[in-house]
Motif scaffolding. Structure first.
Motif, PDB file in Angstrom:
ATOM      1  N   UNK A 271      29.842   9.515 -40.421  1.00 12.92           N
ATOM      2  CA  UNK A 271      30.133   8.655 -39.276  1.00 12.92           C
ATOM      3  C   UNK A 271      29.285   8.968 -38.056  1.00 12.92           C
ATOM      4  N   UNK A 272      28.416   9.986 -38.144  1.00 10.33           N
ATOM      5  CA  UNK A 272      27.639  10.393 -36.979  1.00 10.33           C
ATOM      6  C   UNK A 272      26.149  10.333 -37.218  1.00 10.33           C
ATOM      7  N   UNK A 273      25.462  11.450 -36.897  1.00  5.32           N
ATOM      8  CA  UNK A 273      24.011  11.519 -37.037  1.00  5.32           C
ATOM      9  C   UNK A 273      23.635  11.917 -38.453  1.00  5.32           C
ATOM     10  N   UNK A 274      22.833  11.083 -39.097  1.00  5.43           N
ATOM     11  CA  UNK A 274      22.365  11.398 -40.435  1.00  5.43           C
ATOM     12  C   UNK A 274      21.165  12.323 -40.382  1.00  5.43           C
ATOM     13  N   UNK A 275      20.736  12.836 -41.546  1.00  5.56           N
ATOM     14  CA  UNK A 275      19.621  13.785 -41.603  1.00  5.56           C
ATOM     15  C   UNK A 275      18.271  13.111 -41.744  1.00  5.56           C
ATOM     16  N   UNK A 276      17.232  13.881 -41.470  1.00  4.21           N
ATOM     17  CA  UNK A 276      15.885  13.433 -41.836  1.00  4.21           C
ATOM     18  C   UNK A 276      15.793  13.468 -43.364  1.00  4.21           C
ATOM     19  N   UNK A 277      14.832  12.754 -43.897  1.00 14.19           N
ATOM     20  CA  UNK A 277      14.682  12.673 -45.354  1.00 14.19           C
ATOM     21  C   UNK A 277      13.603  13.642 -45.814  1.00 14.19           C
ATOM     22  N   UNK A 278      14.019  14.788 -46.335  1.00 17.89           N
ATOM     23  CA  UNK A 278      13.067  15.804 -46.762  1.00 17.89           C
ATOM     24  C   UNK A 278      12.238  15.368 -47.967  1.00 17.89           C
ATOM     25  N   UNK A 279      12.751  14.416 -48.734  1.00 17.19           N
ATOM     26  CA  UNK A 279      12.038  13.978 -49.924  1.00 17.19           C
ATOM     27  C   UNK A 279      11.238  12.706 -49.739  1.00 17.19           C
ATOM     28  N   UNK A 280      10.868  12.388 -48.504  1.00 18.47           N
ATOM     29  CA  UNK A 280      10.229  11.089 -48.241  1.00 18.47           C
ATOM     30  C   UNK A 280       8.903  10.912 -48.975  1.00 18.47           C
ATOM     31  N   UNK A 281       8.245  12.029 -49.313  1.00 23.66           N
ATOM     32  CA  UNK A 281       6.966  11.926 -50.039  1.00 23.66           C
ATOM     33  C   UNK A 281       7.159  11.827 -51.548  1.00 23.66           C
ATOM     34  N   UNK A 282       8.388  11.946 -52.004  1.00 24.97           N
ATOM     35  CA  UNK A 282       8.630  12.046 -53.438  1.00 24.97           C
ATOM     36  C   UNK A 282       8.932  10.694 -54.084  1.00 24.97           C
TER      37      UNK A 282
END
Length: 286
Positions: A271-282
């Motif tokens: 319901x709040x702040x989501x994370x960055x996507x560490x797997x964006x290059x995958x």
């Protein structure tokens, strides 16, 4: 291959040579707190290390009950547990870079600083003081220990502007203030300072300097509120690239590029702040 001034991080422009175990990827150790929500801390560190082709290992210094809304509780581990984890990994497997994050107390800061002083590998110190949600993660009495014990063993220290103020009293309001912040941070003994200007308006600009040379790292600012774990991710990426033998400036630029992509791909969670996507290059998620 033999070590060549590993803590310096190849500041002379040459790639740093370190012992390599045949068939094994570069080894990176994170000494930090656990984030039960998986967006920051140990979890973010290990995801970053995997995404960048290194073998991540961990020393859990604290445990948090944490989600997208904030930190509901935190508990530090005993110093002997932190020391035992560290020695277990370093004495057998070895490390080619170490990254520190949430250390919570003066005793843990001093314990980790002592361990790092005897380890021949680059050290990235992320001086975590407050969570993304504003929750305190470092005891007030630990700040002096961080300044006096941990920063002097750091190859690179990576404070955001709130952490700069906590460590030095310098408050940065615009890009020109990043130089003053760097001078104040370097006075405590780290070889390099990477001052993160992400809280400023305009483009996302950071300043990397050793007090002699300057490297301005710029990236477009993405309109995405889901940025939980940004600081952990940048520091872990920097440690990963140092473990691969890149000089500090080159490693910092590569870490900035990876983190910018992770921020752009950040996703909602809870319901709040989501994370960055560490797997964006995958590639695309299934």
């Amino acid at each position: 291959m033999d070590d060549v001034n590993p803590r310096a991080g190849g500041a002379d422009g040459a790639r740093v040579q370190r012992p390599v175990t045949p068939g094994a990827p570069p080894r990176v150790l994170t000494v930090a707190g656990s984030d039960s929500g998986g967006g920051a801390g140990i979890q973010a560190d290990l995801k970053t290390m995997l995404a960048l082709g290194t073998h991540g290992m961990s020393v859990v210094a604290a445990v948090t009950a944490q989600n997208s809304l904030g930190v509901q509780g935190s508990w530090e581990l005993p110093a002997e547990a932190v020391r035992a984890q560290y020695r277990s990994v370093v004495d057998d497997i070895g490390v080619q870079a170490v990254k520190t994050g949430m250390l919570a107390s003066a005793e843990l800061v001093e314990t980790v600083a002592e361990l790092l002083a005897g380890t021949e590998a680059p050290v990235v110190v992320d001086p975590v003081g407050v969570s993304k949600h504003g929750d305190p993660l470092l005891a007030g009495e630990a700040v002096d220990s961080l300044r006096g014990k941990l920063l002097p063993v750091a190859t690179v220290v990576t404070p955001n502007l709130d952490e700069v103020a906590q460590l030095t009293g310098v408050r940065v309001t615009d890009e020109t203030g990043l130089r003053e912040a760097a001078v104040a941070v370097l006075a405590h003994g780290s070889r390099w300072a990477l001052i993160k200007g992400g809280h400023l308006r305009g483009e996302a600009v950071d300043l990397l300097t050793d007090g002699t040379e300057e490297h301005w790292l710029r990236a477009p600012r993405h309109d995405n509120r889901h940025t939980h774990g940004t600081g952990c991710t940048l520091a872990s990426a920097l440690a990963s690239y140092l473990a691969k033998g890149l000089p500090v400036p080159e490693a910092a630029r590569a870490a900035k590029e990876y983190t910018t992509g992770a921020i752009a791909a950040g996703f909602p969670l809870g319901a709040g702040l989501g994370p960055v996507d560490h797997g964006w290059r995958l590639g695309e998620r299934g």
